[in-house]
Design a protein around this motif. Structure first.
Motif, PDB file in Angstrom:
ATOM      1  N   ALA A 198      52.898  54.832  45.451  1.00 30.83           N
ATOM      2  CA  ALA A 198      53.479  53.882  46.001  1.00 30.83           C
ATOM      3  C   ALA A 198      52.797  52.902  46.763  1.00 30.83           C
ATOM      4  CB  ALA A 198      54.642  54.390  46.538  1.00 30.83           C
ATOM      5  N   SER A 199      52.058  53.452  47.562  1.00 34.48           N
ATOM      6  CA  SER A 199      51.410  52.046  48.829  1.00 34.48           C
ATOM      7  C   SER A 199      50.424  51.482  48.310  1.00 34.48           C
ATOM      8  CB  SER A 199      50.748  53.238  50.062  1.00 34.48           C
ATOM      9  OG  SER A 199      49.670  52.728  50.374  1.00 34.48           O
ATOM     10  N   MET A 200      49.737  52.698  47.371  1.00 31.54           N
ATOM     11  CA  MET A 200      49.013  51.339  46.688  1.00 31.54           C
ATOM     12  C   MET A 200      49.466  50.274  45.521  1.00 31.54           C
ATOM     13  SD  MET A 200      46.546  54.690  45.238  1.00 31.54           S
ATOM     14  CE  MET A 200      45.253  53.276  43.634  1.00 31.54           C
ATOM     15  N   ALA A 201      50.764  51.106  44.570  1.00 26.67           N
ATOM     16  CA  ALA A 201      51.163  49.646  44.158  1.00 26.67           C
ATOM     17  C   ALA A 201      52.032  48.669  44.828  1.00 26.67           C
ATOM     18  CB  ALA A 201      52.923  50.631  43.454  1.00 26.67           C
ATOM     19  N   ALA A 202      52.677  48.405  46.373  1.00 32.51           N
ATOM     20  CA  ALA A 202      52.942  47.865  47.405  1.00 32.51           C
ATOM     21  C   ALA A 202      52.191  46.763  47.565  1.00 32.51           C
ATOM     22  CB  ALA A 202      53.509  48.387  48.138  1.00 32.51           C
ATOM     23  N   HIS A 203      50.863  46.525  47.007  1.00 32.51           N
ATOM     24  CA  HIS A 203      49.861  45.565  46.902  1.00 32.51           C
ATOM     25  C   HIS A 203      49.558  45.268  46.072  1.00 32.51           C
ATOM     26  CE1 HIS A 203      48.620  46.630  51.009  1.00 32.51           C
ATOM     27  NE2 HIS A 203      48.747  47.913  51.215  1.00 32.51           N
ATOM     28  N   ALA A 204      51.003  44.327  45.055  1.00 35.53           N
ATOM     29  CA  ALA A 204      50.699  44.507  44.092  1.00 35.53           C
ATOM     30  C   ALA A 204      50.070  43.702  43.306  1.00 35.53           C
ATOM     31  CB  ALA A 204      52.190  44.010  43.374  1.00 35.53           C
ATOM     32  N   SER A 205      49.451  42.414  44.456  1.00 33.55           N
ATOM     33  CA  SER A 205      48.844  41.174  44.181  1.00 33.55           C
ATOM     34  C   SER A 205      47.528  41.151  44.379  1.00 33.55           C
ATOM     35  CB  SER A 205      48.733  40.318  45.436  1.00 33.55           C
ATOM     36  OG  SER A 205      48.415  40.962  46.380  1.00 33.55           O
ATOM     37  N   GLN A 206      46.998  42.914  44.209  1.00 35.70           N
ATOM     38  CA  GLN A 206      45.866  43.163  44.477  1.00 35.70           C
ATOM     39  C   GLN A 206      45.445  44.406  43.447  1.00 35.70           C
ATOM     40  OE1 GLN A 206      43.138  42.774  46.663  1.00 35.70           O
ATOM     41  NE2 GLN A 206      44.879  40.493  46.300  1.00 35.70           N
ATOM     42  N   ALA A 207      46.904  44.926  42.638  1.00 40.56           N
ATOM     43  CA  ALA A 207      47.097  45.295  41.501  1.00 40.56           C
ATOM     44  C   ALA A 207      46.842  44.996  40.078  1.00 40.56           C
ATOM     45  CB  ALA A 207      47.631  46.459  41.675  1.00 40.56           C
ATOM     46  N   SER A 208      46.511  44.045  39.559  1.00 43.59           N
ATOM     47  CA  SER A 208      46.814  42.944  39.172  1.00 43.59           C
ATOM     48  C   SER A 208      45.537  42.309  38.667  1.00 43.59           C
ATOM     49  CB  SER A 208      47.466  41.827  38.975  1.00 43.59           C
ATOM     50  OG  SER A 208      48.913  42.556  39.415  1.00 43.59           O
ATOM     51  N   SER A 209      45.075  42.015  37.863  1.00 47.94           N
ATOM     52  CA  SER A 209      43.385  41.449  37.268  1.00 47.94           C
ATOM     53  C   SER A 209      43.619  39.957  36.938  1.00 47.94           C
ATOM     54  CB  SER A 209      42.978  41.985  35.509  1.00 47.94           C
ATOM     55  OG  SER A 209      42.230  43.725  35.657  1.00 47.94           O
ATOM     56  N   GLY A 211      41.301  36.626  35.080  1.00 57.54           N
ATOM     57  CA  GLY A 211      40.418  35.939  35.088  1.00 57.54           C
ATOM     58  C   GLY A 211      39.673  36.870  34.699  1.00 57.54           C
ATOM     59  N   GLY A 212      39.982  38.269  34.384  1.00 52.20           N
ATOM     60  CA  GLY A 212      39.065  39.056  33.986  1.00 52.20           C
ATOM     61  C   GLY A 212      38.064  40.118  34.695  1.00 52.20           C
ATOM     62  N   ASP A 213      38.821  39.529  35.775  1.00 49.15           N
ATOM     63  CA  ASP A 213      38.363  40.445  37.046  1.00 49.15           C
ATOM     64  C   ASP A 213      38.954  42.138  37.359  1.00 49.15           C
ATOM     65  OD1 ASP A 213      36.967  38.496  37.546  1.00 49.15           O
ATOM     66  OD2 ASP A 213      37.806  37.903  39.987  1.00 49.15           O
ATOM     67  N   THR A 214      37.363  43.653  36.755  1.00 47.67           N
ATOM     68  CA  THR A 214      38.948  44.299  36.990  1.00 47.67           C
ATOM     69  C   THR A 214      38.554  44.619  38.820  1.00 47.67           C
ATOM     70  OG1 THR A 214      36.898  45.125  35.757  1.00 47.67           O
ATOM     71  CG2 THR A 214      37.388  47.037  37.039  1.00 47.67           C
ATOM     72  N   ARG A 215      40.039  45.019  38.477  1.00 47.55           N
ATOM     73  CA  ARG A 215      40.298  45.553  40.501  1.00 47.55           C
ATOM     74  C   ARG A 215      40.094  46.816  40.828  1.00 47.55           C
ATOM     75  NH1 ARG A 215      42.795  40.423  41.842  1.00 47.55           N
ATOM     76  NH2 ARG A 215      42.535  40.701  44.321  1.00 47.55           N
ATOM     77  N   THR A 216      40.026  46.840  41.829  1.00 44.40           N
ATOM     78  CA  THR A 216      39.908  48.801  41.681  1.00 44.40           C
ATOM     79  C   THR A 216      41.075  49.259  42.298  1.00 44.40           C
ATOM     80  OG1 THR A 216      38.321  48.611  43.647  1.00 44.40           O
ATOM     81  CG2 THR A 216      39.624  50.393  43.407  1.00 44.40           C
ATOM     82  N   LEU A 217      41.987  49.182  42.896  1.00 41.76           N
ATOM     83  CA  LEU A 217      43.354  49.084  42.374  1.00 41.76           C
ATOM     84  C   LEU A 217      44.355  48.900  41.478  1.00 41.76           C
ATOM     85  CD1 LEU A 217      45.866  48.217  45.509  1.00 41.76           C
ATOM     86  CD2 LEU A 217      45.059  50.001  45.467  1.00 41.76           C
ATOM     87  N   ALA A 218      44.218  48.549  40.032  1.00 41.11           N
ATOM     88  CA  ALA A 218      44.679  48.196  39.293  1.00 41.11           C
ATOM     89  C   ALA A 218      43.926  49.100  38.023  1.00 41.11           C
ATOM     90  CB  ALA A 218      44.096  46.432  38.782  1.00 41.11           C
ATOM     91  N   VAL A 219      42.642  50.144  38.226  1.00 39.85           N
ATOM     92  CA  VAL A 219      41.933  51.028  37.497  1.00 39.85           C
ATOM     93  C   VAL A 219      42.788  52.310  38.007  1.00 39.85           C
ATOM     94  CG1 VAL A 219      40.230  51.562  37.209  1.00 39.85           C
ATOM     95  CG2 VAL A 219      39.584  49.615  37.280  1.00 39.85           C
ATOM     96  N   LEU A 220      42.882  52.273  38.717  1.00 41.10           N
ATOM     97  CA  LEU A 220      43.167  53.538  40.025  1.00 41.10           C
ATOM     98  C   LEU A 220      44.681  53.727  39.524  1.00 41.10           C
ATOM     99  CD1 LEU A 220      41.672  53.306  43.201  1.00 41.10           C
ATOM    100  CD2 LEU A 220      40.774  54.604  41.013  1.00 41.10           C
TER     101      LEU A 220
END
Length: 256
Positions: A198-209, A211-220
């Motif tokens: 839930a804490s990770m998902a709260a950082h929604a701006s960092q949990a989305s990709s 421009g094709g970048d792979t984001r750590t939170l998105a992957v996890l």
């Protein structure tokens, strides 16, 4: 019950490295204080807008989900990966340490967390957190300093598995995080993975990709629950004794 202060560089760092420990300590009645140096405004956000404002709001949500009793934002500029000359990493660490020591004094903290000397993967703000926390713990005479890190062997295996799965990941330089022999605390946080997710998902701006970048939170966050449990069920620390001869027990002693 004691007060434990967790010091991080940017919003979402707490979610990735220490969220399970924070939720665990809070659930057991300890006072948990989160101190964050910057608003992370140099980071990319998925949906535009003001990155600093958005990420501060996400930080507040994360802190509440983890049961934090107090959130302190120091308000320094985010240095970015390249290290801005006006960013947090360029500030006098002694000046920042005095501010952090004030919080440790106010809270009568018995434990402080920071990062390993390389800041995990070398981010200049993370390295500054290590310098500042070491100085602050000495100033405040905080008995226990724990450096949040990752087992380097586990990290290398995780990168290999991600590549096999077709995920674009950074090269393994072998110089990141801490070796198994250095790690003193392996904290089992599996019962608190719902709070960590839930804490990770709260950082929604960092949990989305974007421009094709792979984001750590998105992957996890896309990992199936059994893999999420395997990948994130342990949090690692290196303990530093700040007071010579201190035999004080600390809130993680029984967890490790």
């Amino acid at each position: 019950m004691v007060t434990c202060v967790f010091f991080h560089a940017h919003p979402d760092d707490e979610a990735l490295l220490t969220a399970g420990t924070m939720a665990r300590l809070s659930s057991e009645g300890h006072r948990v204080v989160l101190v964050v140096a910057t608003a992370g405004e140099a980071g990319l956000v998925a949906d535009g807008g003001n990155p600093g404002v958005l990420r501060r709001a996400e930080l507040r949500s994360s802190a509440a989900l983890l049961g934090c009793d107090r959130l302190v934002e120091l308000g320094y500029p985010d240095s970015g990966l390249s290290g801005s000359p006006t960013g947090f990493s360029a500030h006098d660490p002694h000046e920042v340490a005095r501010r952090l020591a004030d919080v440790l004094h106010e809270e009568e903290a018995r434990m402080l967390t920071s990062y390993d000397p390389n800041g995990g993967y070398g981010h200049p703000d993370h390295r500054q957190v290590h310098r500042v926390a070491t100085l602050a713990a000495k100033l405040a005479r905080t008995p226990i300093l724990l450096e949040a890190t990752v087992d380097r062997t586990w990290y290398a295996r995780g990168l290999k598995a991600a590549r096999v799965a077709g995920v674009k990941v950074p090269p393994d330089t072998g110089q990141v995080y801490s070796s198994s022999s250095e790690i003193t605390h392996r904290v089992d946080v599996r019962p608190w993975l719902a709070e960590k997710r839930a804490s990770m998902a709260a950082h929604a701006s960092q949990a989305s990709s974007r421009g094709g970048d792979t984001r750590t939170l998105a992957v996890l966050l896309r990992l199936p629950r059994p893999l999420f449990r395997l990948a994130l069920g342990t949090e690692w620390y290196v303990r530093r004794e700040m007071l010579a001869g201190s035999r004080m027990t600390h809130p993680l002693a029984e967890l490790c």
